[in-house]
Scaffold this active site. Structure first.
Site, PDB file in Angstrom:
ATOM      1  N   ASN A 236      -1.401   1.974   5.980  1.00 27.64           N
ATOM      2  CA  ASN A 236      -0.572   0.910   5.408  1.00 27.64           C
ATOM      3  C   ASN A 236      -0.134   0.033   6.575  1.00 27.64           C
ATOM      4  OD1 ASN A 236       1.355  -0.648   4.119  1.00 27.64           O
ATOM      5  ND2 ASN A 236       2.853   1.011   3.943  1.00 27.64           N
ATOM      6  N   GLY A 237      -0.269  -1.289   6.428  1.00 24.89           N
ATOM      7  CA  GLY A 237       0.126  -2.195   7.502  1.00 24.89           C
ATOM      8  C   GLY A 237      -1.014  -3.151   7.802  1.00 24.89           C
TER       9      GLY A 237
ATOM     10  N   TRP B  24      -3.015  -2.591  -1.672  1.00 24.90           N
ATOM     11  CA  TRP B  24      -2.734  -4.011  -1.941  1.00 24.90           C
ATOM     12  C   TRP B  24      -3.536  -4.761  -0.890  1.00 24.90           C
ATOM     13  CZ3 TRP B  24      -0.563  -8.264   0.583  1.00 24.90           C
ATOM     14  CH2 TRP B  24      -0.167  -9.319  -0.242  1.00 24.90           C
TER      15      TRP B  24
ATOM     16  N   GLU C 271       6.956 -14.621 -12.245  1.00 27.50           N
ATOM     17  CA  GLU C 271       6.256 -13.476 -11.663  1.00 27.50           C
ATOM     18  C   GLU C 271       5.716 -12.506 -12.701  1.00 27.50           C
ATOM     19  OE1 GLU C 271       8.304 -10.886  -8.877  1.00 27.50           O
ATOM     20  OE2 GLU C 271      10.169 -11.079  -9.961  1.00 27.50           O
TER      21      GLU C 271
ATOM     22  N   ARG D  55       3.571  -0.194  -5.045  1.00 27.23           N
ATOM     23  CA  ARG D  55       3.360  -0.760  -3.714  1.00 27.23           C
ATOM     24  C   ARG D  55       2.021  -1.518  -3.608  1.00 27.23           C
ATOM     25  NH1 ARG D  55       6.675   1.446   0.144  1.00 27.23           N
ATOM     26  NH2 ARG D  55       5.224   0.720   1.709  1.00 27.23           N
TER      27      ARG D  55
ATOM     28  N   LYS E 299       5.577  -4.401  -4.489  1.00 32.54           N
ATOM     29  CA  LYS E 299       7.025  -4.173  -4.431  1.00 32.54           C
ATOM     30  C   LYS E 299       7.571  -4.369  -3.029  1.00 32.54           C
ATOM     31  CE  LYS E 299      10.825  -2.871  -6.476  1.00 32.54           C
ATOM     32  NZ  LYS E 299      11.404  -3.873  -7.394  1.00 32.54           N
TER      33      LYS E 299
ATOM     34  N   LYS F 130      11.802 -14.746 -12.059  1.00 31.99           N
ATOM     35  CA  LYS F 130      11.464 -13.605 -12.917  1.00 31.99           C
ATOM     36  C   LYS F 130      10.436 -14.010 -13.955  1.00 31.99           C
ATOM     37  CE  LYS F 130      12.738 -11.004 -11.442  1.00 31.99           C
ATOM     38  NZ  LYS F 130      13.420 -10.527 -10.284  1.00 31.99           N
TER      39      LYS F 130
ATOM     40  N   GLU G 268      16.744 -17.428  -9.830  1.00 31.08           N
ATOM     41  CA  GLU G 268      16.300 -16.049 -10.009  1.00 31.08           C
ATOM     42  C   GLU G 268      15.589 -15.881 -11.354  1.00 31.08           C
ATOM     43  OE1 GLU G 268      15.713 -13.465  -8.536  1.00 31.08           O
ATOM     44  OE2 GLU G 268      15.746 -11.892 -10.046  1.00 31.08           O
TER      45      GLU G 268
ATOM     46  N   CYS H 265       0.837  -1.193   0.000  1.00 32.65           N
ATOM     47  CA  CYS H 265       0.000   0.000   0.000  1.00 32.65           C
ATOM     48  C   CYS H 265       0.879   1.252   0.000  1.00 32.65           C
ATOM     49  CB  CYS H 265      -0.961   0.093   1.188  1.00 32.65           C
ATOM     50  SG  CYS H 265      -2.057  -1.312   1.318  1.00 32.65           S
TER      51      CYS H 265
ATOM     52  N   HIS I 121      17.191 -36.311 -10.433  1.00 36.48           N
ATOM     53  CA  HIS I 121      16.512 -36.835  -9.244  1.00 36.48           C
ATOM     54  C   HIS I 121      15.018 -36.509  -9.233  1.00 36.48           C
ATOM     55  CE1 HIS I 121      20.329 -38.047  -7.571  1.00 36.48           C
ATOM     56  NE2 HIS I 121      20.801 -36.844  -7.855  1.00 36.48           N
TER      57      HIS I 121
HETATM   58  C1  AGP Z   1      11.527  -9.900  -6.993  1.00 36.25           C
HETATM   59  O1  AGP Z   1      11.358  -9.749  -8.357  1.00 36.25           O
HETATM   60  C2  AGP Z   1      10.317  -9.993  -6.224  1.00 36.25           C
HETATM   61  N1  AGP Z   1       9.437  -8.939  -6.501  1.00 36.25           N
HETATM   62  C3  AGP Z   1      10.436 -10.368  -4.762  1.00 36.25           C
HETATM   63  O2  AGP Z   1      10.816 -11.704  -4.735  1.00 36.25           O
HETATM   64  C4  AGP Z   1      11.392  -9.563  -3.849  1.00 36.25           C
HETATM   65  O3  AGP Z   1      12.718  -9.779  -4.211  1.00 36.25           O
HETATM   66  C5  AGP Z   1      11.160  -9.980  -2.390  1.00 36.25           C
HETATM   67  O4  AGP Z   1       9.849  -9.658  -2.033  1.00 36.25           O
HETATM   68  C6  AGP Z   1      12.126  -9.350  -1.428  1.00 36.25           C
HETATM   69  O5  AGP Z   1      12.003  -7.970  -1.390  1.00 36.25           O
HETATM   70  P1  AGP Z   1      13.084  -7.042  -0.710  1.00 36.25           P
HETATM   71  O6  AGP Z   1      14.356  -7.191  -1.480  1.00 36.25           O
HETATM   72  O7  AGP Z   1      12.513  -5.669  -0.825  1.00 36.25           O
HETATM   73  O8  AGP Z   1      13.243  -7.501   0.695  1.00 36.25           O
END
Ligand code: AGP
Length: 610
Positions: free
Chosen positions: A100-101, A74, A490, A27, A605, A487, A483, A2, A506
């Site tokens: 927010n929270g 969010w 997501e 956010r 984010k 990517k 990673e 948020c 395995h």
């Molecule tokens: C990465 O593309 C993601 N959006 C997510 O995995 C992110 O890296 C994770 O939420 C950690 O966030 P931070 O680095 O702000 O702690």
């Protein structure tokens, strides 16, 4: 998650709030709203969906006024709907708040408040705060700030709150506990936001709000009351982020822009860090004895930051010979790890707000560990919880998918690894010089990798409609595989698995059938032959092979249906390069599928919830 924005000053607030929300939309983006105060009344406009819907609604409503608050959501409690969108109001309609929270005891509070006659109009946890403030205002609190203070005493959980009330028409009142909130000190008025980009177009002068503060903003004054209600002065700082960095600058998407910013971002992160054969990390205020005494390192992070931590583990163990354990923060915080005063905990987080990472850090400190944080966002919560802070200088990252912050986290981990290796005498001066010179060349090598990507767009056409991708790598290629799979899933919503190449036989090998894309990191390295054997096993089962390999490596190229080249470089440093074609591959596949790469579904984010 948020985003919160507030403005009070001489300008029309709705435009400033909307622009601020636009910069905070990363956010959360399932609904948004603003409350603007004017002539003793409150005008509230809310809309479901991304911010463009609010923009449309604002075109048809009269929202003039110089003081207001805004929110982009969010969803945590209650589905995305107009009723659940912020701002929320009390029973009188005189008060509006954004939050927010998460209020953990909201169900009990709601029941109690309902029992005392309050009407609720949303399913959110936030609405209880509005009613609690209302009760304080009617039951003896003589001002909005004291009502906010008293109401916040009933809240369990985390919050950043901003409130406006027609009884106090010149002020925004805000408070926070464990959710981010910063003040922007402007020429035409004052700002409040959960992230600096929200007001970067107006001011770079920022004041951090601490846990327990209550803030009272007017057009020309900022009052901060600490947790004992003493009026205090908090120094402002000037951030060096520039506003263009928070805009798309000619690119179609923030993500693409941020991928292409990597040479500069990496350069900024290592700038000024090297002197002859060693790294200067003045922030790392550990004595030689303390460094010598480190018996174990835990790296704690989530998502992409966790993958950066994995590369960091390989680098620190290889160079500094200190055992490193890597933990997903949500596991670390509950699994009772063995920690003492000779433990160094390295927390990595782009946002510096990730709830699990923060909780892990607090716990580790309580048990006597020293905490080093690698963070991108200046002034974020994690920067204040750590003993030692290393900032990555990636600049603001708006795209939800981490790209430039990942390669900058790698840079930071290499700096830490080299520092520890120097202090413990585990690398010779010559070895250190050679790594340093590769790191200094890295921005050019990233640039080279970015320039040569026509083969990636071509490959996209072949693969974008397929349902499953398998990513493989060994050694430092393994975190790159993880990673890159993250990517891909997501932003394109394609199922993608990252695996250690040696583990394929395995289990995951059962997934391979004719045409299954197997994306393999197979640049020159000690384990390259082993990886290529796994490639052969995949070919034998009909897989289509995409390889990220060293430019000019004809043998490897011969085994690939599609080959994405990267410059030759030191094996441990190679993830900085091998990750880049795969960021671009995910980007192009997602775009070809018509996905919103900057705001993928269900994600945010900053993940400020457990
Ligand atoms: C990465 O593309 C993601 N959006 C997510 O995995 C992110 O890296 C994770 O939420 C950690 O966030 P931070 O680095 O702000 O702690």
């Amino acid at each position: 998650m948020c985003g919160i924005v507030g403005y009070v000053g001489s300008e029309q607030s709705s435009k400033i709030l909307y622009e601020g929300l636009r910069r905070l939309e990363y956010r959360g983006y399932d609904s948004a709203g603003v409350a603007v105060m004017n002539d003793g009344g409150l005008n509230i406009v809310r809309a479901v969906g991304n911010l463009a819907h609010l923009g449309k609604a604002l075109e048809t409503e009269d929202v003039s006024g110089n003081i207001g608050i805004g929110h982009t959501r969010w969803a945590t409690h209650g589905k995305p709907s107009e009723a659940n969108a912020h701002p929320h109001q009390d029973c009188t309609g005189n008060l509006a708040i954004v939050h927010n929270g998460i209020i953990e005891n909201f169900a009990e509070l709601r029941e109690e408040l309902s029992g005392r006659g309050h009407d609720f109009h949303s399913e959110t946890d936030t609405e209880v705060i509005a009613h609690l403030i209302e009760e304080q205002m009617t039951n003896g609190c003589d001002s909005l700030p004291s009502a906010v203070r008293e109401a916040s005493k009933s809240l369990d959980g985390t919050y950043a709150i901003a409130a406006v009330c027609t009884d106090d028409p010149d002020h925004i009142v805000a408070a926070r506990r464990d959710s981010p909130l910063v003040i922007g000190v402007g020429e035409t008025g004052n700002f409040l936001a959960s992230g600096i980009p929200a007001f970067l177009a107006h001011t770079r002068e920022v004041i951090n709000i601490e846990n327990g503060d209550v803030v009272i903003l007017s057009a020309d004054s900022i009052t901060i009351l600490d947790e004992n209600d003493n009026s205090i002065t908090r120094e402002s700082e000037t951030v060096d982020w520039d506003v263009a960095a928070a805009e798309k600058g000619g690119y179609d998407d923030f993500m693409l822009k941020e991928i292409f910013e990597q040479p500069e971002a990496f350069r900024n992160t290592i700038r000024g860090r090297f002197k002859d054969d060693h790294v200067t990390l003045d922030e790392l205020k550990l004595t030689d004895q303390q460094v010598a005494d480190i018996s174990k390192i835990y790296i704690v992070a989530c998502g992409t930051s966790y993958h950066a931590g994995m590369v960091g583990k390989y680098a620190i163990e290889k160079w500094a010979r200190i055992p490193v354990e890597l933990d997903v923060a949500s596991e670390f915080r509950y699994r009772d790890p063995v920690i003492d005063e000779n433990t160094l905990v390295i927390a990595i987080s782009q946002s510096g707000e990730t709830a699990d990472t923060l909780a892990g850090v607090v716990q580790a400190r309580e048990q006597g560990a020293k905490v080093l944080a690698v963070v991108n966002v200046v002034g974020s919560l994690l920067t204040r919880e750590a003993d030692i802070l290393i900032l990555t200088h990636a600049g603001p990252e708006i795209g939800v998918a981490a790209t430039k912050t990942f390669t900058c986290q790698l840079a930071a981990m290499y700096l830490v690894g080299l520092y520890l290796a120097t202090a413990r005498g585990t690398l010779s001066s010559g070895e250190r010089r050679s790594i340093i010179s590769e790191l200094e060349r890295m921005p050019e090598m990233i640039q080279e990798t970015l320039e040569d990507h026509s083969m990636i767009t071509e490959a996209t056409e072949k693969y974008f409609e397929l349902p499953d991708f398998l990513y493989l790598g060994r050694g430092v290629g393994f975190p790159v595989a993880l990673e890159s799979a993250l990517k891909m899933k997501e932003i394109s919503y394609i199922h993608a698995e990252g695996y250690a190449a040696g583990e394929m036989k395995h289990g995951p090998i059962a997934l391979i059938e004719d045409g299954t894309p197997v994306i393999t990191v197979a640049n020159n390295s000690l384990v390259q032959d082993k990886v290529l054997s796994n490639v052969q096993e995949s070919i034998a089962r009909g897989a289509s092979i995409v390889i990220v390999g060293t430019r000019g490596d004809k043998t490897t190229m011969g085994q690939a249906d599609d080959f994405f080249p990267v410059p030759e470089c030191d094996e441990i440093l190679s993830p900085v390069l091998t990750t880049i074609p795969l960021q671009l591959f995910s980007y192009h596949v997602a775009k070809r599928r018509g996905c919103n790469v900057d705001q993928p579904r269900n994600l945010a984010k900053s993940v400020t919830v457990e």
